[in-house]
Scaffold this active site. Structure first.
Site, PDB file in Angstrom:
ATOM      1  N   GLY A  38      25.457 -31.031  62.252  1.00  0.00           N
ATOM      2  CA  GLY A  38      25.351 -32.194  61.373  1.00  0.00           C
ATOM      3  C   GLY A  38      26.057 -33.430  61.902  1.00  0.00           C
ATOM      4  O   GLY A  38      26.256 -34.394  61.176  1.00  0.00           O
ATOM      5  N   LYS A  63      19.791 -25.558  53.819  1.00  0.00           N
ATOM      6  CA  LYS A  63      21.098 -25.664  53.148  1.00  0.00           C
ATOM      7  C   LYS A  63      20.893 -25.967  51.661  1.00  0.00           C
ATOM      8  O   LYS A  63      19.941 -25.442  51.078  1.00  0.00           O
ATOM      9  CB  LYS A  63      21.964 -26.724  53.859  1.00  0.00           C
ATOM     10  CG  LYS A  63      22.023 -26.478  55.371  1.00  0.00           C
ATOM     11  CD  LYS A  63      23.039 -27.305  56.094  1.00  0.00           C
ATOM     12  CE  LYS A  63      22.981 -26.967  57.581  1.00  0.00           C
ATOM     13  NZ  LYS A  63      24.065 -27.559  58.345  1.00  0.00           N
ATOM     14  N   SER A 115      22.615 -29.909  65.543  1.00  0.00           N
ATOM     15  CA  SER A 115      21.974 -31.201  65.851  1.00  0.00           C
ATOM     16  C   SER A 115      20.780 -31.064  66.787  1.00  0.00           C
ATOM     17  O   SER A 115      20.580 -31.907  67.660  1.00  0.00           O
ATOM     18  CB  SER A 115      22.994 -32.208  66.401  1.00  0.00           C
ATOM     19  OG  SER A 115      23.977 -32.490  65.413  1.00  0.00           O
ATOM     20  N   GLU A 131      26.075 -21.623  67.196  1.00  0.00           N
ATOM     21  CA  GLU A 131      26.165 -22.959  66.624  1.00  0.00           C
ATOM     22  C   GLU A 131      27.593 -23.472  66.776  1.00  0.00           C
ATOM     23  O   GLU A 131      28.470 -23.133  65.962  1.00  0.00           O
ATOM     24  CB  GLU A 131      25.822 -22.928  65.124  1.00  0.00           C
ATOM     25  CG  GLU A 131      24.417 -22.471  64.835  1.00  0.00           C
ATOM     26  CD  GLU A 131      23.924 -22.992  63.486  1.00  0.00           C
ATOM     27  OE1 GLU A 131      22.889 -23.659  63.475  1.00  0.00           O
ATOM     28  OE2 GLU A 131      24.589 -22.757  62.470  1.00  0.00           O
ATOM     29  N   GLU A 183      29.411 -22.991  57.703  1.00  0.00           N
ATOM     30  CA  GLU A 183      29.733 -23.578  56.391  1.00  0.00           C
ATOM     31  C   GLU A 183      30.161 -22.500  55.402  1.00  0.00           C
ATOM     32  O   GLU A 183      30.965 -22.752  54.507  1.00  0.00           O
ATOM     33  CB  GLU A 183      28.527 -24.385  55.879  1.00  0.00           C
ATOM     34  CG  GLU A 183      28.395 -25.692  56.658  1.00  0.00           C
ATOM     35  CD  GLU A 183      26.988 -26.242  56.784  1.00  0.00           C
ATOM     36  OE1 GLU A 183      26.098 -25.827  56.022  1.00  0.00           O
ATOM     37  OE2 GLU A 183      26.779 -27.095  57.671  1.00  0.00           O
ATOM     38  N   ASN A 185      16.981 -24.428  58.429  1.00  0.00           N
ATOM     39  CA  ASN A 185      18.014 -24.109  57.438  1.00  0.00           C
ATOM     40  C   ASN A 185      18.125 -25.303  56.498  1.00  0.00           C
ATOM     41  O   ASN A 185      18.700 -26.326  56.868  1.00  0.00           O
ATOM     42  CB  ASN A 185      19.338 -23.840  58.175  1.00  0.00           C
ATOM     43  CG  ASN A 185      20.510 -23.665  57.223  1.00  0.00           C
ATOM     44  OD1 ASN A 185      20.324 -23.534  56.009  1.00  0.00           O
ATOM     45  ND2 ASN A 185      21.714 -23.652  57.775  1.00  0.00           N
ATOM     46  N   HIS A 210      27.080 -18.310  58.561  1.00  0.00           N
ATOM     47  CA  HIS A 210      27.002 -19.721  58.958  1.00  0.00           C
ATOM     48  C   HIS A 210      28.401 -20.329  58.873  1.00  0.00           C
ATOM     49  O   HIS A 210      29.190 -19.961  57.994  1.00  0.00           O
ATOM     50  CB  HIS A 210      26.029 -20.464  58.039  1.00  0.00           C
ATOM     51  CG  HIS A 210      25.727 -21.846  58.514  1.00  0.00           C
ATOM     52  ND1 HIS A 210      26.594 -22.892  58.312  1.00  0.00           N
ATOM     53  CD2 HIS A 210      24.686 -22.348  59.222  1.00  0.00           C
ATOM     54  CE1 HIS A 210      26.081 -23.980  58.871  1.00  0.00           C
ATOM     55  NE2 HIS A 210      24.930 -23.684  59.426  1.00  0.00           N
TER      56      HIS A 210
HETATM   57  P1  PGA Z   1      22.096 -29.443  61.953  1.00  0.00           P
HETATM   58  O1  PGA Z   1      22.479 -28.044  61.260  1.00  0.00           O
HETATM   59  O2  PGA Z   1      20.810 -29.209  62.707  1.00  0.00           O
HETATM   60  O3  PGA Z   1      21.939 -30.395  60.825  1.00  0.00           O
HETATM   61  O4  PGA Z   1      23.212 -29.775  62.877  1.00  0.00           O
HETATM   62  C1  PGA Z   1      22.296 -26.817  61.932  1.00  0.00           C
HETATM   63  C2  PGA Z   1      22.826 -25.701  61.087  1.00  0.00           C
HETATM   64  O5  PGA Z   1      23.849 -25.881  60.429  1.00  0.00           O
HETATM   65  O6  PGA Z   1      22.234 -24.598  61.039  1.00  0.00           O
END
Ligand code: PGA
Length: 241
Positions: free
Chosen positions: A169, A12, A203, A163, A96, A10, A94
């Site tokens: 993140g 982003k 992560s 998630e 976010e 992803n 997601h």
């Molecule tokens: P990350 O993001 O691996 O940077 O924690 C995962 C995601 O948001 O899909």
């Protein structure tokens, strides 16, 4: 019933045309992996990425779509447009988007329906916040998100990504036993539990991917930050054999 591991990147809001060389390097790793390898770049890069990935094992996906197929919706992208640009998957719900854009599970459900109609496989994201986990609500929250976000006639043409919001993140990951417990729980809530892939995200890095991918009910990873680095992403892919 075997479920093919899916390693999904992803990106982003990262990526310019000058980054397209990433796909040439990735194609080598995807070509020799047992895993299905997917990258979800920003929609501005999809067409160019699709050209670059033609003839390779790399699959492409979008990061969101609208509920409609067309119409007066300035700034939005329809599922059918993502498909037209070369996507075969789309990430939906997601955390976010749930937080930045106040997306509800019923909106995610409508988007998933639009994605399925357009021939895309939705990757529906669920996960609890730190406060919800500390309050002992993680399973209830995930159950409610699943219940509200999956269209009725979903079948196995959908992917779930668990998630935990607090792991995204942050460099924190849920423990293997917490992931195992949540994934087993999620599987009990799916209409087609034996064939639906459930990914872990939050992560995922080269150092923890092997342990997570070895868990029975973990069928792959949704990788954010580490999917921007070819060496890190390649070593996560390698954990799938
Ligand atoms: P990350 O993001 O691996 O940077 O924690 C995962 C995601 O948001 O899909």
């Amino acid at each position: 019933m075997s479920r093919r591991i899916l390693i999904a990147g992803n990106w982003k809001m990262h990526g310019l045309r000058s980054d397209l060389g990433f796909f040439d390097a990735l194609a080598v790793h995807a070509g020799k992996s047992n895993a299905e390898v997917l990258v979800c770049p920003p929609s501005t890069l999809l067409s160019a990425a699709a050209e670059r990935c033609a003839g390779t094992a790399i699959r492409l996906g979008g990061q969101d779509c609208h509920t409609g197929a067309t119409g007066a919706h300035t700034g939005d992208v329809a599922a059918v447009m993502l498909h037209d640009a070369g996507a075969r998957y789309v990430i939906l719900g997601h955390s976010e988007r749930r937080s930045d854009h106040a997306e509800s599970s019923s909106l995610v459900c409508a988007k998933a329906g639009a994605a399925l109609s357009a021939g895309l496989t939705p990757i529906v994201c669920v996960g609890e916040t730190r406060e919800q986990r500390e309050a002992g609500e993680a399973f209830d929250i995930v159950a409610a998100q699943l219940g509200g976000s999956l269209p009725a006639a979903t079948g196995s043409g959908i992917v779930i990504a668990y998630e935990p919001v607090w792991a995204i993140g942050t460099g924190l990951t849920a423990s293997a036993s917490d992931v195992a417990r949540m994934h087993a729980f999620i599987r009990t809530r799916l209409p087609e539990p034996a064939t639906t892939r459930v990914l872990y995200g939050g992560s995922v890095k080269p150092g923890n991917a092997a342990e997570l991918m070895a868990l029975d009910d973990v069928d792959g990873a949704l990788v954010g930050g580490a999917s921007l680095d070819i060496d890190a992403f390649a070593s996560i892919i390698a954990t799938a054999g």
